[in-house]
Write a protein that holds these residues in place. Structure first.
Motif, PDB file in Angstrom:
ATOM      1  N   LYS A 127       0.737  -1.060   0.107  1.00  0.00           N
ATOM      2  CA  LYS A 127      -0.038  -0.188   0.226  1.00  0.00           C
ATOM      3  C   LYS A 127       0.885   1.381   0.288  1.00  0.00           C
ATOM      4  CE  LYS A 127      -3.511  -2.569   2.000  1.00  0.00           C
ATOM      5  NZ  LYS A 127      -4.974  -2.373   3.635  1.00  0.00           N
ATOM      6  N   VAL A 128       2.076   1.401  -0.829  1.00  0.00           N
ATOM      7  CA  VAL A 128       2.994   2.594  -1.104  1.00  0.00           C
ATOM      8  C   VAL A 128       2.866   2.930  -2.570  1.00  0.00           C
ATOM      9  CG1 VAL A 128       4.078   2.250   1.374  1.00  0.00           C
ATOM     10  CG2 VAL A 128       4.737   0.991  -0.924  1.00  0.00           C
ATOM     11  N   ARG A 129       3.452   4.254  -2.657  1.00  0.00           N
ATOM     12  CA  ARG A 129       3.791   4.567  -4.163  1.00  0.00           C
ATOM     13  C   ARG A 129       5.183   5.480  -3.584  1.00  0.00           C
ATOM     14  NH1 ARG A 129       0.716   3.479  -8.294  1.00  0.00           N
ATOM     15  NH2 ARG A 129       1.242   5.033  -9.725  1.00  0.00           N
ATOM     16  N   ASN A 130       5.658   5.306  -5.090  1.00  0.00           N
ATOM     17  CA  ASN A 130       6.842   6.307  -4.696  1.00  0.00           C
ATOM     18  C   ASN A 130       7.748   6.390  -3.144  1.00  0.00           C
ATOM     19  OD1 ASN A 130       7.021   6.836  -7.061  1.00  0.00           O
ATOM     20  ND2 ASN A 130       5.490   7.836  -7.074  1.00  0.00           N
ATOM     21  N   PHE A 131       8.043   5.392  -2.485  1.00  0.00           N
ATOM     22  CA  PHE A 131       8.325   4.989  -1.107  1.00  0.00           C
ATOM     23  C   PHE A 131       9.625   4.976  -1.195  1.00  0.00           C
ATOM     24  CE2 PHE A 131       9.265   2.996   2.915  1.00  0.00           C
ATOM     25  CZ  PHE A 131       8.433   4.902   3.732  1.00  0.00           C
ATOM     26  N   PRO A 132      10.671   5.602  -0.614  1.00  0.00           N
ATOM     27  CA  PRO A 132      12.226   5.490  -0.859  1.00  0.00           C
ATOM     28  C   PRO A 132      12.683   5.259   0.520  1.00  0.00           C
ATOM     29  CG  PRO A 132      11.754   8.309  -0.054  1.00  0.00           C
ATOM     30  CD  PRO A 132      10.126   7.806  -0.622  1.00  0.00           C
ATOM     31  N   LEU A 133      12.194   3.706   0.273  1.00  0.00           N
ATOM     32  CA  LEU A 133      12.791   2.196   1.288  1.00  0.00           C
ATOM     33  C   LEU A 133      13.808   2.321   2.432  1.00  0.00           C
ATOM     34  CD1 LEU A 133      11.900   0.697   3.479  1.00  0.00           C
ATOM     35  CD2 LEU A 133      11.890  -0.855   2.021  1.00  0.00           C
ATOM     36  N   GLN A 134      15.137   2.524   0.719  1.00  0.00           N
ATOM     37  CA  GLN A 134      16.287   2.503   1.223  1.00  0.00           C
ATOM     38  C   GLN A 134      16.950   3.727   1.808  1.00  0.00           C
ATOM     39  OE1 GLN A 134      19.490   3.148  -1.983  1.00  0.00           O
ATOM     40  NE2 GLN A 134      20.004   1.206  -2.128  1.00  0.00           N
ATOM     41  N   SER A 135      16.371   4.531   1.447  1.00  0.00           N
ATOM     42  CA  SER A 135      17.479   5.898   2.320  1.00  0.00           C
ATOM     43  C   SER A 135      17.286   5.792   4.067  1.00  0.00           C
ATOM     44  CB  SER A 135      16.624   7.303   1.371  1.00  0.00           C
ATOM     45  OG  SER A 135      15.075   7.580   1.432  1.00  0.00           O
ATOM     46  N   CYS A 136      15.591   5.828   4.161  1.00  0.00           N
ATOM     47  CA  CYS A 136      14.918   5.102   5.184  1.00  0.00           C
ATOM     48  C   CYS A 136      15.471   4.515   6.056  1.00  0.00           C
ATOM     49  CB  CYS A 136      12.947   5.124   5.421  1.00  0.00           C
ATOM     50  SG  CYS A 136      11.850   6.537   4.394  1.00  0.00           S
ATOM     51  N   LEU A 137      15.561   2.975   5.373  1.00  0.00           N
ATOM     52  CA  LEU A 137      16.282   1.854   6.263  1.00  0.00           C
ATOM     53  C   LEU A 137      17.599   2.810   6.936  1.00  0.00           C
ATOM     54  CD1 LEU A 137      15.387  -1.045   4.507  1.00  0.00           C
ATOM     55  CD2 LEU A 137      14.551  -0.317   7.283  1.00  0.00           C
ATOM     56  N   GLU A 138      18.524   3.137   5.493  1.00  0.00           N
ATOM     57  CA  GLU A 138      19.850   3.265   6.149  1.00  0.00           C
ATOM     58  C   GLU A 138      20.012   4.722   7.180  1.00  0.00           C
ATOM     59  OE1 GLU A 138      21.777   1.565   1.759  1.00  0.00           O
ATOM     60  OE2 GLU A 138      21.170   4.052   2.057  1.00  0.00           O
ATOM     61  N   GLU A 139      19.264   5.427   6.928  1.00  0.00           N
ATOM     62  CA  GLU A 139      18.775   6.507   7.993  1.00  0.00           C
ATOM     63  C   GLU A 139      18.745   6.010   9.092  1.00  0.00           C
ATOM     64  OE1 GLU A 139      16.545   9.127   6.748  1.00  0.00           O
ATOM     65  OE2 GLU A 139      17.503  10.133   4.543  1.00  0.00           O
ATOM     66  N   ALA A 140      17.449   4.919   9.681  1.00  0.00           N
ATOM     67  CA  ALA A 140      17.867   4.556  10.598  1.00  0.00           C
ATOM     68  C   ALA A 140      18.063   3.847  11.350  1.00  0.00           C
ATOM     69  CB  ALA A 140      15.966   3.745  10.460  1.00  0.00           C
ATOM     70  N   LEU A 141      19.246   2.902  10.189  1.00  0.00           N
ATOM     71  CA  LEU A 141      19.863   1.870  10.899  1.00  0.00           C
ATOM     72  C   LEU A 141      20.922   1.861  10.885  1.00  0.00           C
ATOM     73  CD1 LEU A 141      17.945  -1.072  10.153  1.00  0.00           C
ATOM     74  CD2 LEU A 141      17.935  -0.399  12.549  1.00  0.00           C
ATOM     75  N   SER A 142      21.804   3.283  10.100  1.00  0.00           N
ATOM     76  CA  SER A 142      23.163   3.021   9.988  1.00  0.00           C
ATOM     77  C   SER A 142      24.033   2.104   8.842  1.00  0.00           C
ATOM     78  CB  SER A 142      24.237   4.091  10.691  1.00  0.00           C
ATOM     79  OG  SER A 142      23.832   4.798  10.982  1.00  0.00           O
ATOM     80  N   ILE A 143      23.478   1.289   8.442  1.00  0.00           N
ATOM     81  CA  ILE A 143      23.830  -0.650   7.386  1.00  0.00           C
ATOM     82  C   ILE A 143      23.501   0.214   6.108  1.00  0.00           C
ATOM     83  CG2 ILE A 143      23.546  -2.704   7.330  1.00  0.00           C
ATOM     84  CD1 ILE A 143      22.231  -2.626  10.569  1.00  0.00           C
ATOM     85  N   PRO A 144      24.470  -0.130   5.097  1.00  0.00           N
ATOM     86  CA  PRO A 144      24.045  -0.513   3.829  1.00  0.00           C
ATOM     87  C   PRO A 144      22.698  -1.014   3.680  1.00  0.00           C
ATOM     88  CG  PRO A 144      26.336  -0.787   4.025  1.00  0.00           C
ATOM     89  CD  PRO A 144      25.654  -0.489   5.301  1.00  0.00           C
ATOM     90  N   ALA A 145      22.191  -0.719   2.939  1.00  0.00           N
ATOM     91  CA  ALA A 145      20.084  -1.210   2.655  1.00  0.00           C
ATOM     92  C   ALA A 145      20.078  -2.305   1.196  1.00  0.00           C
ATOM     93  CB  ALA A 145      19.288  -1.077   2.691  1.00  0.00           C
ATOM     94  N   LEU A 146      19.993  -2.585   0.812  1.00  0.00           N
ATOM     95  CA  LEU A 146      19.240  -2.985  -0.939  1.00  0.00           C
ATOM     96  C   LEU A 146      18.309  -3.614  -0.411  1.00  0.00           C
ATOM     97  CD1 LEU A 146      22.401  -5.524  -0.907  1.00  0.00           C
ATOM     98  CD2 LEU A 146      21.811  -3.517  -1.908  1.00  0.00           C
ATOM     99  N   LEU A 147      17.273  -3.324  -2.239  1.00  0.00           N
ATOM    100  CA  LEU A 147      15.964  -3.451  -2.428  1.00  0.00           C
ATOM    101  C   LEU A 147      15.895  -4.335  -3.167  1.00  0.00           C
ATOM    102  CD1 LEU A 147      13.809  -0.327  -2.115  1.00  0.00           C
ATOM    103  CD2 LEU A 147      14.700  -1.712  -0.338  1.00  0.00           C
ATOM    104  N   ILE A 148      15.471  -5.285  -3.725  1.00  0.00           N
ATOM    105  CA  ILE A 148      15.409  -6.545  -4.793  1.00  0.00           C
ATOM    106  C   ILE A 148      13.921  -6.460  -4.269  1.00  0.00           C
ATOM    107  CG2 ILE A 148      16.074  -8.062  -3.262  1.00  0.00           C
ATOM    108  CD1 ILE A 148      16.788  -9.162  -5.728  1.00  0.00           C
ATOM    109  N   ASN A 149      13.389  -6.697  -5.716  1.00  0.00           N
ATOM    110  CA  ASN A 149      11.780  -8.077  -5.879  1.00  0.00           C
ATOM    111  C   ASN A 149      11.719  -8.751  -5.738  1.00  0.00           C
ATOM    112  OD1 ASN A 149       9.873  -9.887  -8.528  1.00  0.00           O
ATOM    113  ND2 ASN A 149       9.496  -7.564  -7.674  1.00  0.00           N
ATOM    114  N   ASP A 150      10.186  -9.127  -5.171  1.00  0.00           N
ATOM    115  CA  ASP A 150      10.770 -10.466  -4.672  1.00  0.00           C
ATOM    116  C   ASP A 150      11.039 -11.944  -4.932  1.00  0.00           C
ATOM    117  OD1 ASP A 150       8.265  -9.913  -5.509  1.00  0.00           O
ATOM    118  OD2 ASP A 150       6.712 -11.388  -4.220  1.00  0.00           O
TER     119      ASP A 150
END
Length: 374
Positions: free
Chosen positions: A166-189
């Motif tokens: 239920k999201v559109r145009n959501f910058p998940l990678q930057s949100c995770l990296e800002e919250a956890l300070s760990i490199p994050a990667l997104l990939i289609n399921d």
């Protein structure tokens, strides 16, 4: 300044070459590293000392016997770091932890994560809680891979659209990296599940594969010559023809048509019972199951003719019953009608853990892949 930049780039490329070689060929000596990578013994020695200090590689003993010089062996330190993989497509969401050798250390279900607020705050909190439960320092987490049921942008950093989340145009990678300070990667399921099969599953070592999933959703992950194929608009792998066979749709249809046979059953139980009845020859379930096999086989057989992959991997409920799966494979290979040799059609190795494992192994791949000049 340019010279310094070029030197650092060359250093990074050489380090990645050494790590890649140790990951795939370790345990290995410095001399053999030099031979395999074509790097000078001096370069290997200097860079290996740096890599060892980083904790990713360790010395594990010596090789050789007799009076000759013994060589120290190097290998990946499995406890030198960890990778988290999260599958947001499963119900509930699922989380896995791998060590640097790609071995599964821990797995856990997560509470539902739907919508922007849950992705922004609930997901980092759930990941942190999962890591804390394993008693692993946060600084040992080298990558976090997230499997997304939806479309991603060209650089795999933003969820362009996900009906399930239920999201559109959501910058998940930057949100995770800002919250956890760990490199994050997104990939289609689907790409993630297919990647897991290529990395350590049913398609290990294959460079051209088709992975098809029929579960709560349907679709395919395509790998052509070791490259994930997304299509010109990022929508490759959609299989609308299989939508009637996804778990919720098929189970709802069966319950509506035969309420007395499937009353009180969950969606998964309904489909399992349906297949059992069909295989026992009970009508009209046998006839319906045969039609499903025919429809699936027609599509899969044509896909094999078109792409000529090394292997087709199937996942989801269609692989749960061995007899049903064998009938489906026979029908697919018959419709492939190959003039040379039939393509192997196999069940997924990782099953329900596939997308989470794929997200994690994608992170592992990023650590140990060989860098090149961009």
């Amino acid at each position: 300044m340019i010279k310094i930049g070029n030197q650092q780039m060359l250093r990074d490329i050489n380090k990645s070459t050494l790590l890649h070689t140790i990951f795939h060929h370790g345990p290995i000596s410095r001399i053999d590293l030099s031979r395999k990578t074509k790097l000078s013994p001096t370069t290997v020695s200097i860079l290996m000392e740096e890599i060892i200090r980083e904790g990713i590689v360790r010395e594990i003993g010596t090789t050789g016997s007799g009076v000759g010089r013994k060589m120290t062996l190097l290998n990946i330190d499995s406890q030198g770091g960890y990778i988290v993989g999260v599958d947001l497509a499963s119900s509930p969401a699922h989380c896995v932890l791998l060590n640097l050798n790609g071995e599964l250390v821990a797995t856990q279900g997560l509470k539902p994560i739907i919508g922007e607020e849950q992705l922004r705050s609930g997901l980092p909190e759930s990941i942190t809680a999962f890591i804390d439960k394993q008693n692993i320092p946060l600084d040992l987490i080298k990558r976090i891979g997230i499997s997304i049921p939806g479309r991603l942008d060209d650089i795999q950093s933003t969820i362009l659209a996900s009906t399930y989340l239920k999201v559109r145009n959501f910058p998940l990678q930057s949100c995770l990296e800002e919250a956890l300070s760990i490199p994050a990667l997104l990939i289609n399921d689907l790409d993630a599940a297919g990647f897991a099969e290529r990395f350590s599953g049913a398609a290990k070592g294959d460079h051209t594969t088709i992975f098809i999933m029929i579960d709560y959703g349907t679709g395919a992950g395509l790998v052509l010559n070791d490259q994930i194929y997304h299509g010109s608009r990022g929508t490759a792998g959609r299989i609308q023809a299989f939508d009637p066979f996804c778990t919720p749709t098929l189970s709802t249809k069966l319950k509506a048509e035969y309420p007395e046979a499937f009353d009180g059953m969950t969606a998964e139980e309904t489909i399992r019972s349906f297949i059992d009845l069909a295989l026992m020859g009970t009508e009209p379930f046998r006839e319906q199951a045969d039609r499903i096999i025919t429809d699936m086989a027609d599509y899969c057989g044509k896909a094999l003719q078109l792409l000529n992959p090394q292997k087709m991997i199937l996942g989801g409920w269609i692989t749960d019953n061995g007899l049903f799966f064998d009938k489906l494979v026979t029908a697919i290979q018959k419709r492939e009608n190959s003039l040379v040799a039939t393509t192997p059609v196999v069940a997924s190795h990782w099953k329900k853990y596939g997308a989470a494992m794929g997200a994690a192994t994608f992170g592992l791949h990023e650590i140990f892949k060989r860098k090149t000049v961009q």
